[in-house]
Design a protein around this motif. Structure first.
Motif, PDB file in Angstrom:
ATOM      1  N   GLY A   8       0.774  -1.234   0.000  1.00 49.61           N
ATOM      2  CA  GLY A   8       0.000   0.000   0.000  1.00 49.61           C
ATOM      3  C   GLY A   8       0.802   1.280   0.000  1.00 49.61           C
ATOM      4  O   GLY A   8       0.224   2.362  -0.116  1.00 49.61           O
ATOM      5  N   SER A  17      -4.465  10.497   0.280  1.00 52.80           N
ATOM      6  CA  SER A  17      -4.689   9.360   1.176  1.00 52.80           C
ATOM      7  C   SER A  17      -3.995   8.121   0.648  1.00 52.80           C
ATOM      8  O   SER A  17      -3.806   7.955  -0.563  1.00 52.80           O
ATOM      9  CB  SER A  17      -6.189   9.069   1.307  1.00 52.80           C
ATOM     10  N   ARG A  19      -3.721   3.699   1.936  1.00 54.20           N
ATOM     11  CA  ARG A  19      -4.102   2.647   2.883  1.00 54.20           C
ATOM     12  C   ARG A  19      -3.029   1.577   2.867  1.00 54.20           C
ATOM     13  O   ARG A  19      -2.771   0.961   1.832  1.00 54.20           O
ATOM     14  CB  ARG A  19      -5.449   2.050   2.511  1.00 54.20           C
ATOM     15  N   SER A  21      -1.576  -2.098   4.254  1.00 58.83           N
ATOM     16  CA  SER A  21      -2.046  -3.394   4.745  1.00 58.83           C
ATOM     17  C   SER A  21      -0.855  -4.230   5.185  1.00 58.83           C
ATOM     18  O   SER A  21       0.227  -4.129   4.613  1.00 58.83           O
ATOM     19  CB  SER A  21      -2.804  -4.152   3.647  1.00 58.83           C
ATOM     20  N   PHE A  67      -5.124   9.504  10.777  1.00 59.31           N
ATOM     21  CA  PHE A  67      -4.864   8.092  10.510  1.00 59.31           C
ATOM     22  C   PHE A  67      -5.823   7.232  11.332  1.00 59.31           C
ATOM     23  O   PHE A  67      -6.169   7.583  12.466  1.00 59.31           O
ATOM     24  CB  PHE A  67      -3.431   7.714  10.898  1.00 59.31           C
ATOM     25  N   TYR A  79      -4.624  -2.826   9.088  1.00 63.60           N
ATOM     26  CA  TYR A  79      -4.672  -1.776   8.083  1.00 63.60           C
ATOM     27  C   TYR A  79      -4.361  -0.429   8.725  1.00 63.60           C
ATOM     28  O   TYR A  79      -4.625  -0.212   9.912  1.00 63.60           O
ATOM     29  CB  TYR A  79      -6.063  -1.714   7.448  1.00 63.60           C
ATOM     30  N   GLN A  81      -5.297   3.381   7.539  1.00 66.99           N
ATOM     31  CA  GLN A  81      -5.851   4.353   6.609  1.00 66.99           C
ATOM     32  C   GLN A  81      -5.257   5.707   6.943  1.00 66.99           C
ATOM     33  O   GLN A  81      -5.407   6.193   8.065  1.00 66.99           O
ATOM     34  CB  GLN A  81      -7.377   4.409   6.739  1.00 66.99           C
ATOM     35  N   ASN A  83      -5.102   9.616   5.937  1.00 67.96           N
ATOM     36  CA  ASN A  83      -5.733  10.728   5.222  1.00 67.96           C
ATOM     37  C   ASN A  83      -4.989  12.024   5.513  1.00 67.96           C
ATOM     38  O   ASN A  83      -4.220  12.101   6.468  1.00 67.96           O
ATOM     39  CB  ASN A  83      -7.192  10.857   5.637  1.00 67.96           C
TER      40      ASN A  83
END
Length: 116
Positions: A8, A17, A19, A21, A67, A79, A81, A83
């Motif tokens: 990712g 953004s 993501r 993994s 995050f 994960y 994420q 942003n």
């Protein structure tokens, strides 16, 4: 032995953004927590976010509100994420798995570059 596969990372513009993994496989004992750490050029590795097997989370102050860490226990996958990425988020991001009575396992790292 546990193997971690991270994915990712990449290049993203400020405000964008990504993501990340991290999937764990192999001889997995009871996982207590999974987390993400990062090392920026010239800096030490630091905690970004961590989630326990009960779902409790912890974040670095610098990423709070931007995050989000989550976990799929059935898939032994965590994960992150991310942003509103900023240039100061540029770093190599590492996944870490903490198991019961085992030495923590680290992933190989995935590079995140935030630049216009």
């Amino acid at each position: 032995q546990v193997q971690l596969v991270e994915s990712g990372g990449g290049l993203v513009q400020p405000g964008g953004s990504l993501r990340l993994s991290c999937a764990a496989s192999g001889s997995i004992s009871t996982i207590l927590a999974m987390g993400w750490y990062r090392r920026a050029p010239g800096n030490q590795r630091e905690l970004v976010a961590r989630i326990t097997n009960s779902g409790s989370t912890a974040y670095a102050d610098s990423v709070k509100g931007r995050f989000t860490i989550s976990r799929d226990n059935a898939k032994n996958t965590v994960y992150l994420q991310m942003n509103s990425l900023q240039p100061e988020d540029t770093a190599v991001y590492y996944c870490k798995v903490e198991q019961w009575r085992e030495v923590p396992v680290w992933g190989q790292g995935t590079l995140v570059t935030v630049s216009s």
